[in-house]
Design a protein around this motif. Sequence first.
Motif, PDB file in Angstrom:
ATOM      1  N   ASP A  51      -5.106  -2.039 -19.249  1.00 50.50           N
ATOM      2  CA  ASP A  51      -6.569  -1.991 -19.259  1.00 50.50           C
ATOM      3  C   ASP A  51      -7.119  -1.505 -17.933  1.00 50.50           C
ATOM      4  OD1 ASP A  51      -7.406  -3.431 -21.906  1.00 50.50           O
ATOM      5  OD2 ASP A  51      -5.754  -4.610 -21.076  1.00 50.50           O
ATOM      6  N   GLU A  52      -6.367  -1.771 -16.861  1.00 49.15           N
ATOM      7  CA  GLU A  52      -6.817  -1.353 -15.527  1.00 49.15           C
ATOM      8  C   GLU A  52      -5.585  -1.100 -14.676  1.00 49.15           C
ATOM      9  OE1 GLU A  52      -9.336  -4.243 -13.636  1.00 49.15           O
ATOM     10  OE2 GLU A  52      -9.612  -3.030 -11.828  1.00 49.15           O
ATOM     11  N   MET A  53      -5.629  -0.023 -13.897  1.00 51.38           N
ATOM     12  CA  MET A  53      -4.493   0.288 -13.039  1.00 51.38           C
ATOM     13  C   MET A  53      -5.014   0.441 -11.604  1.00 51.38           C
ATOM     14  SD  MET A  53      -2.082   2.328 -11.530  1.00 51.38           S
ATOM     15  CE  MET A  53      -2.755   3.971 -11.679  1.00 51.38           C
ATOM     16  N   ILE A  54      -4.389  -0.274 -10.701  1.00 51.29           N
ATOM     17  CA  ILE A  54      -4.850  -0.260  -9.305  1.00 51.29           C
ATOM     18  C   ILE A  54      -3.709   0.225  -8.415  1.00 51.29           C
ATOM     19  CG2 ILE A  54      -5.720  -1.689  -7.399  1.00 51.29           C
ATOM     20  CD1 ILE A  54      -6.681  -3.672  -9.654  1.00 51.29           C
ATOM     21  N   VAL A  55      -4.004   1.226  -7.601  1.00 53.77           N
ATOM     22  CA  VAL A  55      -3.006   1.730  -6.652  1.00 53.77           C
ATOM     23  C   VAL A  55      -3.229   1.044  -5.307  1.00 53.77           C
ATOM     24  CG1 VAL A  55      -2.201   3.761  -5.376  1.00 53.77           C
ATOM     25  CG2 VAL A  55      -2.793   3.965  -7.800  1.00 53.77           C
ATOM     26  N   VAL A  56      -2.130   0.656  -4.678  1.00 50.65           N
ATOM     27  CA  VAL A  56      -2.216   0.046  -3.353  1.00 50.65           C
ATOM     28  C   VAL A  56      -1.111   0.644  -2.487  1.00 50.65           C
ATOM     29  CG1 VAL A  56      -0.820  -1.951  -4.112  1.00 50.65           C
ATOM     30  CG2 VAL A  56      -2.258  -2.162  -2.092  1.00 50.65           C
ATOM     31  N   THR A  57      -1.473   1.034  -1.274  1.00 51.89           N
ATOM     32  CA  THR A  57      -0.464   1.611  -0.372  1.00 51.89           C
ATOM     33  C   THR A  57      -0.440   0.829   0.945  1.00 51.89           C
ATOM     34  OG1 THR A  57      -2.097   3.249   0.332  1.00 51.89           O
ATOM     35  CG2 THR A  57      -0.458   3.973  -1.283  1.00 51.89           C
ATOM     36  N   LYS A  58       0.746   0.720   1.488  1.00 48.48           N
ATOM     37  CA  LYS A  58       0.913  -0.039   2.731  1.00 48.48           C
ATOM     38  C   LYS A  58       0.116   0.575   3.880  1.00 48.48           C
ATOM     39  CE  LYS A  58       3.770  -3.280   1.461  1.00 48.48           C
ATOM     40  NZ  LYS A  58       3.342  -4.676   1.488  1.00 48.48           N
ATOM     41  N   ASP A  59       0.067   1.924   3.906  1.00 46.65           N
ATOM     42  CA  ASP A  59      -0.639   2.573   5.014  1.00 46.65           C
ATOM     43  C   ASP A  59      -2.091   2.911   4.672  1.00 46.65           C
ATOM     44  OD1 ASP A  59      -0.386   4.693   3.285  1.00 46.65           O
ATOM     45  OD2 ASP A  59       0.835   5.935   4.617  1.00 46.65           O
ATOM     46  N   GLY A  60      -2.529   2.572   3.480  1.00 46.36           N
ATOM     47  CA  GLY A  60      -3.923   2.812   3.103  1.00 46.36           C
ATOM     48  C   GLY A  60      -4.240   4.263   2.797  1.00 46.36           C
ATOM     49  N   SER A  61      -3.222   5.116   2.645  1.00 48.17           N
ATOM     50  CA  SER A  61      -3.481   6.541   2.415  1.00 48.17           C
ATOM     51  C   SER A  61      -3.948   6.819   0.981  1.00 48.17           C
ATOM     52  CB  SER A  61      -2.228   7.372   2.731  1.00 48.17           C
ATOM     53  OG  SER A  61      -1.119   6.881   2.018  1.00 48.17           O
ATOM     54  N   GLN A  62      -3.786   5.862   0.088  1.00 47.37           N
ATOM     55  CA  GLN A  62      -4.324   5.988  -1.275  1.00 47.37           C
ATOM     56  C   GLN A  62      -4.642   4.596  -1.810  1.00 47.37           C
ATOM     57  OE1 GLN A  62      -2.001   8.387  -3.965  1.00 47.37           O
ATOM     58  NE2 GLN A  62      -3.131   7.678  -5.767  1.00 47.37           N
ATOM     59  N   GLY A  63      -5.734   4.486  -2.513  1.00 49.46           N
ATOM     60  CA  GLY A  63      -6.114   3.201  -3.111  1.00 49.46           C
ATOM     61  C   GLY A  63      -6.421   2.147  -2.059  1.00 49.46           C
ATOM     62  N   ILE A  64      -6.128   0.910  -2.426  1.00 48.02           N
ATOM     63  CA  ILE A  64      -6.376  -0.218  -1.521  1.00 48.02           C
ATOM     64  C   ILE A  64      -5.271  -0.251  -0.466  1.00 48.02           C
ATOM     65  CG2 ILE A  64      -6.430  -2.759  -1.451  1.00 48.02           C
ATOM     66  CD1 ILE A  64      -7.570  -2.637  -4.327  1.00 48.02           C
ATOM     67  N   LYS A  65      -5.606  -0.707   0.737  1.00 50.18           N
ATOM     68  CA  LYS A  65      -4.591  -0.827   1.793  1.00 50.18           C
ATOM     69  C   LYS A  65      -3.941  -2.216   1.704  1.00 50.18           C
ATOM     70  CE  LYS A  65      -4.159   0.024   6.795  1.00 50.18           C
ATOM     71  NZ  LYS A  65      -3.050  -0.792   7.119  1.00 50.18           N
ATOM     72  N   GLY A  66      -2.630  -2.249   1.662  1.00 50.93           N
ATOM     73  CA  GLY A  66      -1.939  -3.530   1.630  1.00 50.93           C
ATOM     74  C   GLY A  66      -0.824  -3.532   0.621  1.00 50.93           C
ATOM     75  N   GLY A  67      -0.665  -4.668  -0.066  1.00 57.21           N
ATOM     76  CA  GLY A  67       0.402  -4.796  -1.059  1.00 57.21           C
ATOM     77  C   GLY A  67      -0.133  -5.461  -2.319  1.00 57.21           C
ATOM     78  N   VAL A  68       0.759  -5.690  -3.268  1.00 63.77           N
ATOM     79  CA  VAL A  68       0.376  -6.303  -4.548  1.00 63.77           C
ATOM     80  C   VAL A  68      -0.323  -7.646  -4.310  1.00 63.77           C
ATOM     81  CG1 VAL A  68       1.342  -7.395  -6.625  1.00 63.77           C
ATOM     82  CG2 VAL A  68       2.129  -5.130  -5.936  1.00 63.77           C
ATOM     83  N   GLN A  69       0.156  -8.396  -3.306  1.00 59.15           N
ATOM     84  CA  GLN A  69      -0.428  -9.717  -3.062  1.00 59.15           C
ATOM     85  C   GLN A  69      -1.902  -9.638  -2.664  1.00 59.15           C
ATOM     86  OE1 GLN A  69       2.108  -8.412  -1.484  1.00 59.15           O
ATOM     87  NE2 GLN A  69       1.810  -8.438   0.718  1.00 59.15           N
TER      88      GLN A  69
END
Length: 180
Positions: A51-69
Amino acid sequence: TVVCGGGCYGVAGIMPLARALKEAGNKVICINEASSSYLVYWEDELRQVCDEMIVVTKDGSQGIKGGVQEVISSLVARGEEIDQAFIVGCTFMMMLVCDTTKELGISTQTALNPIMVDGTGMCGACRVDVGGKTKFICVDGPFVDGHQVDWPELMHRRAAYGREEREALPQDHNHHCRHA
Ligand code: FES
């Protein structure tokens, strides 16, 4: 409401899970984690099975910055009532997510990846302490309750052949380190 969080190769691991959960009538939120934008894959494929897909990157270069947590914390902050999480990725990533979901009281299943030798429950190489009981992940897993895993022990056992693994990597014999 179910969250499926995948990191690195784990993104592929959560795909069939998300699809089945969605087909069973759950609201499914997928979290696609990578170190950097150039390592993000299967955005479109994953989007089609949730229903929803969220991208997260450790360096913040795409989507939210950080991790799954961090994403799970923000989902809770926006009012999502998450009933179950499934997390697939490296041991360190799964440990971090489980620390967070434990605090938030979200039941979490993790797909463990200890060193395996025979894969039939005979050799004991893949043993992991889960809730004080010895589990052989090749036959008892891969999914177990992430809040019950002895993560430090698992990380220690995973590193047992770290030197040999590094030595097995292709060596660049033309490289001369300037800092030697
Ligand atoms: Fe040997 Fe699991 S890999 S018991």
